[in-house]
Scaffold this active site. Structure first.
Site, short mmCIF file in Angstrom:
data_model
loop_
_atom_site.label_atom_id
_atom_site.label_comp_id
_atom_site.label_asym_id
_atom_site.label_seq_id
_atom_site.Cartn_x
_atom_site.Cartn_y
_atom_site.Cartn_z
N GLY A 10 -102.65 -4.96 -12.74
CA GLY A 10 -103.80 -4.29 -11.70
C GLY A 10 -104.19 -3.52 -13.24
O GLY A 10 -104.17 -3.76 -14.26
N TYR A 125 -106.43 5.56 3.05
CA TYR A 125 -106.48 5.56 1.83
C TYR A 125 -105.91 6.65 1.35
O TYR A 125 -104.59 7.35 0.47
CB TYR A 125 -107.21 5.20 1.21
CG TYR A 125 -107.02 4.53 -0.36
CD1 TYR A 125 -105.10 3.88 -1.19
CD2 TYR A 125 -107.81 5.50 -1.18
CE1 TYR A 125 -105.86 4.05 -2.22
CE2 TYR A 125 -107.61 5.68 -2.78
CZ TYR A 125 -106.97 4.40 -3.21
OH TYR A 125 -106.36 5.01 -4.54
N TRP A 151 -113.26 6.96 -9.18
CA TRP A 151 -113.93 5.35 -9.71
C TRP A 151 -113.69 5.09 -11.08
O TRP A 151 -114.04 4.76 -11.98
CB TRP A 151 -114.95 6.30 -10.18
CG TRP A 151 -115.55 7.27 -8.98
CD1 TRP A 151 -115.46 7.68 -8.46
CD2 TRP A 151 -117.47 6.86 -8.78
NE1 TRP A 151 -116.24 7.72 -6.99
CE2 TRP A 151 -117.53 8.15 -7.78
CE3 TRP A 151 -118.51 6.56 -9.81
CZ2 TRP A 151 -119.06 8.38 -7.29
CZ3 TRP A 151 -119.45 7.43 -9.02
CH2 TRP A 151 -119.74 7.98 -7.63
N1 LIG Z 1 -109.30 2.03 -8.51
C1 LIG Z 1 -109.87 2.96 -8.15
O1 LIG Z 1 -111.11 3.48 -8.65
C2 LIG Z 1 -109.13 4.41 -8.32
C3 LIG Z 1 -109.77 5.64 -8.22
C4 LIG Z 1 -108.77 6.99 -7.99
C5 LIG Z 1 -107.00 6.58 -8.23
N2 LIG Z 1 -106.49 5.42 -8.49
C6 LIG Z 1 -105.05 5.38 -8.05
O2 LIG Z 1 -105.21 5.01 -9.78
C7 LIG Z 1 -104.11 3.73 -9.82
C8 LIG Z 1 -104.35 2.46 -9.70
O3 LIG Z 1 -105.66 2.10 -9.85
P1 LIG Z 1 -106.04 0.50 -10.67
O4 LIG Z 1 -106.96 0.76 -10.49
O5 LIG Z 1 -105.40 0.20 -11.70
O6 LIG Z 1 -105.71 -0.70 -8.74
P2 LIG Z 1 -105.55 -2.36 -8.78
O7 LIG Z 1 -105.98 -2.85 -10.09
O8 LIG Z 1 -105.40 -2.29 -7.31
O9 LIG Z 1 -103.72 -1.99 -9.23
C9 LIG Z 1 -102.64 -1.89 -8.77
C10 LIG Z 1 -101.58 -2.68 -8.65
O10 LIG Z 1 -100.46 -2.16 -7.81
C11 LIG Z 1 -99.86 -3.19 -7.20
N3 LIG Z 1 -99.76 -3.44 -6.10
C12 LIG Z 1 -100.08 -3.27 -4.64
N4 LIG Z 1 -98.51 -3.20 -3.84
C13 LIG Z 1 -97.64 -2.92 -5.02
C14 LIG Z 1 -96.43 -2.76 -3.75
N5 LIG Z 1 -95.83 -2.24 -2.82
N6 LIG Z 1 -95.54 -3.43 -5.22
C15 LIG Z 1 -96.28 -2.81 -6.66
N7 LIG Z 1 -96.52 -2.82 -6.55
C16 LIG Z 1 -97.59 -3.32 -5.49
C17 LIG Z 1 -101.41 -4.45 -7.01
O11 LIG Z 1 -101.17 -5.84 -7.10
P3 LIG Z 1 -101.86 -7.23 -6.24
O12 LIG Z 1 -103.16 -6.64 -6.37
O13 LIG Z 1 -101.06 -8.30 -5.90
O14 LIG Z 1 -102.32 -6.18 -5.15
C18 LIG Z 1 -102.07 -4.39 -7.98
O15 LIG Z 1 -101.45 -4.73 -9.67
C19 LIG Z 1 -103.46 3.62 -8.50
O16 LIG Z 1 -102.35 4.80 -7.81
C20 LIG Z 1 -104.87 3.96 -7.16
O17 LIG Z 1 -104.81 5.15 -6.51
C21 LIG Z 1 -107.98 4.25 -8.70
#
Ligand SMILES: NC(=O)c1ccc[n+]([C@@H]2O[C@H](COP(=O)([O-])OP(=O)(O)OC[C@H]3O[C@@H](n4cnc5c(N)ncnc54)[C@H](OP(=O)(O)O)[C@@H]3O)[C@@H](O)[C@H]2O)c1
Length: 293
Positions: A10, A125, A151
């Protein structure tokens, strides 16, 4: 340190791998293809096999709107997955740094949310992420930090910054002006998360880049930095979105970082500075900082 990173494919997982590698850590980077955190025995086996000093749980199902129609999958990944990672880290004696979200709040507060404000998620979520942070603090109490961020964007993976850059030649764009937050860059977040692991700090921390804006304001800044016309974007309100998004978002999700500040940890960079570096990197330009350093 030897560090194990879940969700390593991710946007955050990628920058955590890069940053920890650059700091000289031995990095075990496990994408979803190598470790599904919803699978308890796989998680216990993987963490035991690598015996890490620290585990970063960057895995989550982040498709906010899709979570509304599939709560079971959302809770399996975001809540139970967090439980299994906490259990596995505990058995291995590893310090855990887990990531949560501003979407645990309902957005009705005047002013920024601190670490002790009461969460009230408005979406599946957000509820699944709140459950995940509670799992971590219950199961790995004293040996785990939970980082609430917001974000999230950067140069790896899919995010709003890349979407806006790909749309910059359009004649007209519309983005909401009634949701406010702090854009946060994965490269900066990775530095803060590694610090928590290295110092084995436990408990809740809010960690975002400094400064806040609306999505409309952010899109204007991205267009300007990319040399495009910010006048192509119009402000709209959330209730003008057509079609409406399935998951409600908090109107205000600005996070105050009292715990981080009071622990005298280094202030996060201003989001505008990190945004400029990311825009430059994505447009293959060199920022002035990079040229002089
Ligand atoms: N993006 C935002 O704006 C945001 C905001 C606040 C907090 N966060 C938090 O920040 C963290 C990182 O987010 P990010 O932005 O890096 O998200 P991301 O790019 O969607 O990365 C999340 C990764 O987790 C993988 N994943 C999903 N389900 C899984 C499972 N069951 N087992 C193992 N891997 C799994 C996904 O794989 P696939 O792509 O193959 O599904 C993806 O590679 C998360 O905890 C998210 O909740 C994000």
């Amino acid at each position: 340190m030897r560090v194990l990173i879940t969700g390593a494919g991710g946007q955050l997982g990628t920058d955590l791998s890069i940053h920890c590698g650059a700091e000289g850590d031995e990095v075990v980077a496990l994408g979803r293809d190598r470790l599904d955190i919803a699978d308890r025995s796989a998680v216990l086996d993987a963490v035991a096999a690598h015996a890490p000093d620290a585990v970063f749980n960057a895995a989550a199902w982040t498709a906010v709107d899709d979570c509304e129609s599939d709560p079971e999958r959302a809770f399996a990944a975001n809540a139970l997955g967090a439980r299994w990672v906490a259990e596995a880290a505990g058995r291995a004696g590893a310090h855990l740094v887990h990531v949560s979200t501003d979407y645990v709040f309902d957005g009705t507060k005047d002013g920024a949310y601190n670490e002790w404000d009461t969460p009230a998620p408005r979406s599946v979520y957000g509820a699944s992420k709140l459950a995940g942070e509670r799992e971590v603090l219950d199961v790995a109490s004293g040996r785990a930090a939970v980082v609430r961020t917001a974000w999230v964007m950067g140069v790896h993976g899919k995010n709003m910054l890349k979407t806006v850059l790909s749309l910059r030649d359009r004649e007209h764009l519309a983005f909401v002006d009634d949701q406010r937050g702090s854009p946060t860059f994965t490269a900066d977040l990775a530095v803060g998360m590694r610090r928590l692991a290295a110092d084995r700090m436990a408990g809740m921390y809010h960690l975002t880049n400094r400064g806040s804006t609306s999505w409309y304001g952010l899109v204007r800044e991205i267009l300007e930095m990319a040399g495009a016309d910010p006048g192509i974007v119009s402000p709209i309100s959330t209730d003008q979105l057509d079609p409406p998004r399935p998951a409600p978002r908090p109107a205000n999700s600005v996070l105050d970082d009292i715990a981080w500040r009071s622990a005298q940890l280094p202030a996060m960079p201003l989001y505008r500075d990190s945004l400029r570096s990311a825009v430059d990197a994505l447009m293959d330009r060199h920022s002035p900082d990079k040229e002089t350093s």
